[in-house]
Design a protein around this motif. Structure first.
Motif, short mmCIF file in Angstrom:
data_model
loop_
_atom_site.label_atom_id
_atom_site.label_comp_id
_atom_site.label_asym_id
_atom_site.label_seq_id
_atom_site.Cartn_x
_atom_site.Cartn_y
_atom_site.Cartn_z
N CYS A 116 0.86 -1.18 0.00
CA CYS A 116 0.00 0.00 0.00
C CYS A 116 0.89 1.23 0.00
CB CYS A 116 -0.94 0.02 1.21
SG CYS A 116 -0.10 -0.05 2.80
N THR A 197 -3.57 3.82 0.94
CA THR A 197 -4.40 3.37 -0.16
C THR A 197 -3.68 2.25 -0.90
OG1 THR A 197 -5.60 4.06 -2.16
CG2 THR A 197 -3.46 5.09 -1.78
N GLU A 198 -4.46 1.34 -1.45
CA GLU A 198 -3.90 0.27 -2.29
C GLU A 198 -4.08 0.63 -3.77
OE1 GLU A 198 -5.21 -3.65 -1.30
OE2 GLU A 198 -5.21 -3.24 0.85
N THR A 199 -5.29 1.00 -4.13
CA THR A 199 -5.59 1.29 -5.53
C THR A 199 -6.03 2.73 -5.77
OG1 THR A 199 -7.90 0.62 -5.30
CG2 THR A 199 -6.30 -1.10 -5.85
N GLY A 200 -6.43 3.43 -4.72
CA GLY A 200 -6.93 4.79 -4.88
C GLY A 200 -8.43 4.86 -5.12
N THR A 201 -9.09 3.70 -5.22
CA THR A 201 -10.52 3.67 -5.54
C THR A 201 -11.36 4.36 -4.47
OG1 THR A 201 -10.25 1.60 -6.75
CG2 THR A 201 -12.47 2.17 -6.03
#
Length: 248
Positions: A116, A197-201
């Motif tokens: 992350c 965050t991992e993906t920002g989704t």
């Protein structure tokens, strides 16, 4: 729990995440290494690894593991590098394996799971703010025209403060609110956030955007050890056996 990272039976104590996002990933990692953790009840705090009879596993909150290892109550531990950075009071994402201070040694910087980023996220309506330089200008504007600094919500005040000072952003107030950080700008309790965050989704779904150069820290699960105890008995545990077992 006995001190010095070793149980009364002479077993080496390993602290693993007992809850949260890293728990299941850590269990999978150990299983892939041929070191399946035997935990019959999720409420159990102690467990064992059949393939390593000299090792005792203790489950703890991921945020408590650095302190447990630093004090010597566990010889080894797995935690997030973001947690370790905030605990130590500095975050060098390019730190080398083997570095240590205050009895904490990083034995493996990236274990390959739990990836992350700790990032600076601002409202997407701030169309003129896309870099830390833009944020510096905005902080000055707030100080001059609103007579206050930027309000920044985060669970990582130490790492956030260091990052902002590095970019000369000093007109700000850093605080740690309860609840989801993404809601803070929407409810006007903060101007921006610094969050994992991992993906920002999730950030995008809450109308937040990442700064182009706003990555505070890149984190993964890491293996840490008590430097003093390992130096006293360097053969007590081979940290690299995790990689060796996983590749077999």
């Amino acid at each position: 729990m006995s001190a010095h990272g070793v149980t009364g039976k002479g077993c080496i104590r390993l602290a693993l995440p007992g809850k949260g996002a890293l728990e299941a990933a850590t269990q999978t990692f150990f299983a892939e290494c041929g070191m399946k953790v035997s935990r019959s009840n999720p409420r159990q705090y102690l467990a064992s690894i059949k393939s390593m009879p000299g090792l005792e596993v203790v489950f703890q909150r991921v945020a408590d593991i650095p302190s447990l290892v630093q004090s010597g109550d566990a010889l080894l531990g797995i935690t997030g590098y973001d947690i370790l950075g905030e605990h130590r009071g500095y975050g060098d994402e390019y730190a080398e394996e083997g570095e240590h201070d205050d009895n904490l040694m990083v034995l493996a910087r990236d274990l390959g799971f739990g990836a992350c980023r700790l990032v600076v996220a601002v409202p997407e309506t701030w169309i003129d703010v896309s870099t830390c330089a833009d944020l510096w200008h905005l902080a000055g504007y707030y100080k001059t025209h609103k007579n206050r600094g930027l309000r920044i919500a985060t669970k990582y005040p130490i790492l956030t403060g260091q990052f902002l000072r590095h970019h000369n952003i000093t007109h700000c107030k850093i605080f740690s609110p309860h609840g989801a950080l993404e809601a803070a700008p929407l409810t006007d309790t903060a101007d921006l956030i610094v969050d994992l965050t991992e993906t920002g989704t999730t950030l995008r779904e809450n109308r937040l955007k990442l700064l182009d150069d706003g990555v505070v820290l890149r984190s993964q699960a890491c293996l840490i050890g008590n430097a003093r105890l390992l130096c006293q008995d360097p053969q007590s545990f081979d940290a690299h056996c995790l990689y060796t077992r996983r590749e077999l």
